[in-house]
Design a protein around this motif. Structure first.
Motif, short mmCIF file in Angstrom:
data_model
loop_
_atom_site.label_atom_id
_atom_site.label_comp_id
_atom_site.label_asym_id
_atom_site.label_seq_id
_atom_site.Cartn_x
_atom_site.Cartn_y
_atom_site.Cartn_z
N SER A 216 -4.27 -11.31 -18.30
CA SER A 216 -3.03 -10.65 -17.91
C SER A 216 -2.05 -11.65 -17.33
CB SER A 216 -3.31 -9.57 -16.87
OG SER A 216 -4.16 -8.59 -17.38
N VAL A 217 -0.81 -11.56 -17.77
CA VAL A 217 0.25 -12.37 -17.17
C VAL A 217 0.34 -12.00 -15.69
CG1 VAL A 217 2.76 -12.77 -17.16
CG2 VAL A 217 1.51 -12.63 -19.34
N GLY A 218 0.43 -13.01 -14.84
CA GLY A 218 0.46 -12.80 -13.39
C GLY A 218 -0.89 -13.03 -12.74
N SER A 219 -1.94 -13.02 -13.54
CA SER A 219 -3.29 -13.32 -13.05
C SER A 219 -3.42 -14.83 -12.99
CB SER A 219 -4.32 -12.69 -13.98
OG SER A 219 -5.63 -12.89 -13.51
N ASN A 220 -4.66 -15.33 -12.91
CA ASN A 220 -4.86 -16.77 -12.93
C ASN A 220 -6.08 -17.11 -13.79
OD1 ASN A 220 -7.28 -16.87 -11.15
ND2 ASN A 220 -5.86 -16.20 -9.57
N GLU B 127 -1.40 -19.99 -12.55
CA GLU B 127 -0.95 -18.63 -12.83
C GLU B 127 -0.71 -18.46 -14.33
OE1 GLU B 127 2.65 -15.50 -11.86
OE2 GLU B 127 2.41 -17.26 -10.58
N THR C 166 1.08 -17.25 -17.43
CA THR C 166 2.43 -16.87 -17.84
C THR C 166 2.44 -16.76 -19.37
OG1 THR C 166 3.14 -19.17 -18.10
CG2 THR C 166 3.45 -18.17 -15.92
#
Length: 106
Positions: free
Chosen positions: A19-23, A89, A91
């Motif tokens: 997921s975008v915003g995860s790491n 992160e 992106t």
């Protein structure tokens, strides 16, 4: 969602969706990638999620923070493109990111 490719020390590739915003650390833990422990839960307080970023991707992952640099000093050897997965992160720009897993975490 972004595709992250984890490469074991033996060359085996594991492709996961993150997921975008995860790491990167969370993507590994969520997908049961062996070799990423993330003992501190992503708080940049250990080095058990360290990875070596493929050179062509390294600049896109951003700069290491002072705290990340400090944690990486616990490793016996620090590769030029070493990062802590919890500090990368996810992106849209990192779709296809390739990271290499260590033989073992320290």
């Amino acid at each position: 969602m972004a595709k992250i490719i984890f490469v074991d020390h033996d060359g085996t590739k594991h492709e996961v969706e993150a997921s975008v915003g995860s790491n990167v650390m969370q993507a590994a833990v969520d997908n049961n990638i062996e070799g990423i422990d993330g003992d501190c839960g992503g708080m940049c307080a250990c080095a058990t999620c360290h990875v070596t970023v493929d050179p062509e991707w390294f600049a896109k992952t951003g700069a290491r923070s002072e705290n990340e640099e400090s944690m990486l000093t616990f490793l016996p050897e620090i590769a030029e493109t070493a990062r802590l997965g919890c500090q990368i992160e996810i992106t849209d720009e990192l779709d296809g990111l390739v990271v290499h897993l260590p033989i073992e975490q320290f």
